[in-house]
Motif scaffolding. Sequence first.
Motif, PDB file in Angstrom:
ATOM      1  N   VAL A   1       0.950  -1.252  -0.068  1.00  0.00           N
ATOM      2  CA  VAL A   1      -0.029  -0.012  -0.041  1.00  0.00           C
ATOM      3  C   VAL A   1       0.942   1.206  -0.210  1.00  0.00           C
ATOM      4  CG1 VAL A   1      -1.864   1.379   1.446  1.00  0.00           C
ATOM      5  CG2 VAL A   1      -1.933  -1.274   1.112  1.00  0.00           C
ATOM      6  N   VAL A   2       1.770   1.374   0.865  1.00  0.00           N
ATOM      7  CA  VAL A   2       2.976   2.419   0.870  1.00  0.00           C
ATOM      8  C   VAL A   2       3.626   2.525  -0.266  1.00  0.00           C
ATOM      9  CG1 VAL A   2       5.060   3.165   1.895  1.00  0.00           C
ATOM     10  CG2 VAL A   2       3.177   2.294   3.393  1.00  0.00           C
ATOM     11  N   SER A   3       3.888   1.259  -0.851  1.00  0.00           N
ATOM     12  CA  SER A   3       4.671   1.448  -2.242  1.00  0.00           C
ATOM     13  C   SER A   3       3.846   2.051  -3.353  1.00  0.00           C
ATOM     14  CB  SER A   3       5.111  -0.123  -2.549  1.00  0.00           C
ATOM     15  OG  SER A   3       5.548  -0.069  -3.929  1.00  0.00           O
ATOM     16  N   ALA A   4       2.656   1.542  -3.448  1.00  0.00           N
ATOM     17  CA  ALA A   4       1.753   1.981  -4.388  1.00  0.00           C
ATOM     18  C   ALA A   4       1.457   3.658  -4.209  1.00  0.00           C
ATOM     19  CB  ALA A   4       0.305   1.615  -4.288  1.00  0.00           C
ATOM     20  N   ARG A   5       1.169   4.502  -2.895  1.00  0.00           N
ATOM     21  CA  ARG A   5       1.218   5.554  -2.807  1.00  0.00           C
ATOM     22  C   ARG A   5       2.595   6.536  -3.122  1.00  0.00           C
ATOM     23  NH1 ARG A   5      -1.219   6.836   2.998  1.00  0.00           N
ATOM     24  NH2 ARG A   5      -1.317   8.714   2.198  1.00  0.00           N
ATOM     25  N   LEU A   6       3.714   5.716  -2.985  1.00  0.00           N
ATOM     26  CA  LEU A   6       4.977   6.592  -3.143  1.00  0.00           C
ATOM     27  C   LEU A   6       5.328   6.598  -4.629  1.00  0.00           C
ATOM     28  CD1 LEU A   6       7.172   5.120  -0.170  1.00  0.00           C
ATOM     29  CD2 LEU A   6       5.735   7.181  -0.282  1.00  0.00           C
ATOM     30  N   ARG A   7       4.569   5.742  -5.500  1.00  0.00           N
ATOM     31  CA  ARG A   7       5.140   5.563  -6.912  1.00  0.00           C
ATOM     32  C   ARG A   7       5.113   6.896  -7.519  1.00  0.00           C
ATOM     33  NH1 ARG A   7       2.600   0.995  -7.919  1.00  0.00           N
ATOM     34  NH2 ARG A   7       4.263  -0.161  -7.200  1.00  0.00           N
ATOM     35  N   GLY A   8       6.130   7.235  -8.026  1.00  0.00           N
ATOM     36  CA  GLY A   8       6.182   8.631  -8.992  1.00  0.00           C
ATOM     37  C   GLY A   8       6.066   9.768  -8.148  1.00  0.00           C
ATOM     38  N   LEU A   9       6.191   9.699  -6.904  1.00  0.00           N
ATOM     39  CA  LEU A   9       6.014  10.882  -6.232  1.00  0.00           C
ATOM     40  C   LEU A   9       7.330  11.313  -5.333  1.00  0.00           C
ATOM     41  CD1 LEU A   9       2.422  10.462  -4.441  1.00  0.00           C
ATOM     42  CD2 LEU A   9       3.181  11.862  -6.408  1.00  0.00           C
ATOM     43  N   LEU A  10       8.188  10.391  -5.376  1.00  0.00           N
ATOM     44  CA  LEU A  10       9.407  10.842  -4.755  1.00  0.00           C
ATOM     45  C   LEU A  10      10.547  11.533  -5.664  1.00  0.00           C
ATOM     46  CD1 LEU A  10      10.062   7.582  -2.641  1.00  0.00           C
ATOM     47  CD2 LEU A  10       9.107   9.721  -2.044  1.00  0.00           C
ATOM     48  N   PRO A  11      11.290  12.536  -4.949  1.00  0.00           N
ATOM     49  CA  PRO A  11      12.349  13.062  -5.932  1.00  0.00           C
ATOM     50  C   PRO A  11      13.296  11.982  -6.242  1.00  0.00           C
ATOM     51  CG  PRO A  11      12.680  13.606  -3.509  1.00  0.00           C
ATOM     52  CD  PRO A  11      11.424  12.889  -3.613  1.00  0.00           C
ATOM     53  N   ASP A  12      13.702  12.114  -7.675  1.00  0.00           N
ATOM     54  CA  ASP A  12      14.892  11.449  -8.269  1.00  0.00           C
ATOM     55  C   ASP A  12      16.254  11.640  -7.655  1.00  0.00           C
ATOM     56  OD1 ASP A  12      13.115   9.939  -9.585  1.00  0.00           O
ATOM     57  OD2 ASP A  12      12.955  11.109 -11.313  1.00  0.00           O
ATOM     58  N   SER A  13      16.397  12.957  -7.467  1.00  0.00           N
ATOM     59  CA  SER A  13      17.767  13.343  -6.988  1.00  0.00           C
ATOM     60  C   SER A  13      17.819  14.900  -6.565  1.00  0.00           C
ATOM     61  CB  SER A  13      18.905  13.468  -8.251  1.00  0.00           C
ATOM     62  OG  SER A  13      18.504  14.588  -9.164  1.00  0.00           O
ATOM     63  N   ILE A  14      18.938  15.315  -5.917  1.00  0.00           N
ATOM     64  CA  ILE A  14      19.045  16.524  -5.278  1.00  0.00           C
ATOM     65  C   ILE A  14      20.272  16.914  -5.985  1.00  0.00           C
ATOM     66  CG2 ILE A  14      19.537  17.802  -3.170  1.00  0.00           C
ATOM     67  CD1 ILE A  14      16.853  16.576  -3.244  1.00  0.00           C
ATOM     68  N   ASN A  15      20.187  18.148  -6.577  1.00  0.00           N
ATOM     69  CA  ASN A  15      21.375  18.749  -7.491  1.00  0.00           C
ATOM     70  C   ASN A  15      21.826  17.728  -8.271  1.00  0.00           C
ATOM     71  OD1 ASN A  15      20.717  21.310  -6.159  1.00  0.00           O
ATOM     72  ND2 ASN A  15      21.916  20.512  -4.360  1.00  0.00           N
ATOM     73  N   GLY A  16      21.034  16.803  -8.901  1.00  0.00           N
ATOM     74  CA  GLY A  16      21.634  15.892  -9.921  1.00  0.00           C
ATOM     75  C   GLY A  16      22.392  14.638  -9.335  1.00  0.00           C
ATOM     76  N   THR A  17      22.438  14.607  -7.883  1.00  0.00           N
ATOM     77  CA  THR A  17      23.236  13.383  -7.261  1.00  0.00           C
ATOM     78  C   THR A  17      22.221  12.654  -6.227  1.00  0.00           C
ATOM     79  OG1 THR A  17      25.025  12.570  -6.311  1.00  0.00           O
ATOM     80  CG2 THR A  17      24.249  14.828  -5.608  1.00  0.00           C
ATOM     81  N   ASN A  18      22.958  11.599  -5.741  1.00  0.00           N
ATOM     82  CA  ASN A  18      22.065  11.056  -4.778  1.00  0.00           C
ATOM     83  C   ASN A  18      22.930  11.286  -3.283  1.00  0.00           C
ATOM     84  OD1 ASN A  18      24.201   9.532  -5.371  1.00  0.00           O
ATOM     85  ND2 ASN A  18      23.219   7.574  -4.802  1.00  0.00           N
ATOM     86  N   GLY A  19      22.534  10.375  -2.163  1.00  0.00           N
ATOM     87  CA  GLY A  19      23.175  10.298  -0.951  1.00  0.00           C
ATOM     88  C   GLY A  19      22.315  10.887   0.047  1.00  0.00           C
ATOM     89  N   PRO A  20      22.920  11.257   1.185  1.00  0.00           N
ATOM     90  CA  PRO A  20      21.981  11.817   2.274  1.00  0.00           C
ATOM     91  C   PRO A  20      21.171  12.751   1.970  1.00  0.00           C
ATOM     92  CG  PRO A  20      24.200  11.164   3.132  1.00  0.00           C
ATOM     93  CD  PRO A  20      24.409  11.357   1.568  1.00  0.00           C
ATOM     94  N   ASP A  21      21.355  13.772   1.285  1.00  0.00           N
ATOM     95  CA  ASP A  21      20.523  14.715   1.149  1.00  0.00           C
ATOM     96  C   ASP A  21      19.214  14.404   0.298  1.00  0.00           C
ATOM     97  OD1 ASP A  21      22.312  16.385   2.157  1.00  0.00           O
ATOM     98  OD2 ASP A  21      22.464  17.742   0.234  1.00  0.00           O
ATOM     99  N   LEU A  22      19.262  13.416  -0.692  1.00  0.00           N
ATOM    100  CA  LEU A  22      18.315  12.756  -1.325  1.00  0.00           C
ATOM    101  C   LEU A  22      17.412  11.922  -0.325  1.00  0.00           C
ATOM    102  CD1 LEU A  22      16.642  12.004  -3.746  1.00  0.00           C
ATOM    103  CD2 LEU A  22      18.350  10.082  -4.237  1.00  0.00           C
TER     104      LEU A  22
END
Length: 259
Positions: free
Chosen positions: A161-182
């Motif tokens: 249920v949580v997975s379905a609610r999150l799909r497509g709604l989470l940011p892909d990156s922060i300033n073009g990268t990943n890590g703790p900020d993301l």
Amino acid sequence: MITVQSPNYHTGMQSLPRPSASGSAPAAPSGAPAENGRRIDPLFCGPIELVDGNPSAVQPSYKIRAGGQEITFHVGHLTAKPVKFWEMAEEDYQTALSFLEPDIESLKRRYLVPPSEAEFARSLEENRKSPALMTYATITIAGQIVATIDNQGVVTTDDDVVSARLRGLLPDSINGTNGPDLAQARADAIAKLTGGRLNKSATAISQRAFESLPPLTPPQSTIDWAGLREEQERLQAQAQDLKQKRAEYLRQQTAVKHS
């Protein structure tokens, strides 16, 4: 278990190439069919000679001699004609010769040996120790963990249920990268979307610390150098033989023109 990751996902366990259960052998060099472990080279320096054949049988078969070997093929029909590569037109001869003179990078690719199961498991164990794969935060609802975010920003949830609610709604990156900020941005978004509580983990690290980490490394393939050198020597000998026959053929052609 459902995992959500970003396009810039830091190389980790989920991206490691897993070998087959039985372990993979190095890719065999290309060549024509073999019988009883013997192999006919596709560009051997000599003609194909039809020794015998039984085309009217239920399973038609032909026996050919090539490169000093006799091999029986069970085929519908034989379409190959005797070919002397040294007598081809120059362009075709050069093409045939190029197959006997592959560049070293091409040979390396043919003699790559994938990591074994043991090497794969050892690499996974080493990568698990990396702070990059440790938990940044969890999201809980009524005391139950519904999502876990690691220091890369990778989200894992067992709740459909949580997975379905999150799909497509989470940011892909922060300033073009990943890590703790993301990871923080995704944790905030999940808590807001689900009404859950954000619990930052003791293993959470900063973006600066994350960027100073050595990259996670998958198990490395190796090169079968002995097999590669043997193949090199075999091809070099065939190429030299072909060149000599080509030179002799051209001398004969020149002699015929001036006779």
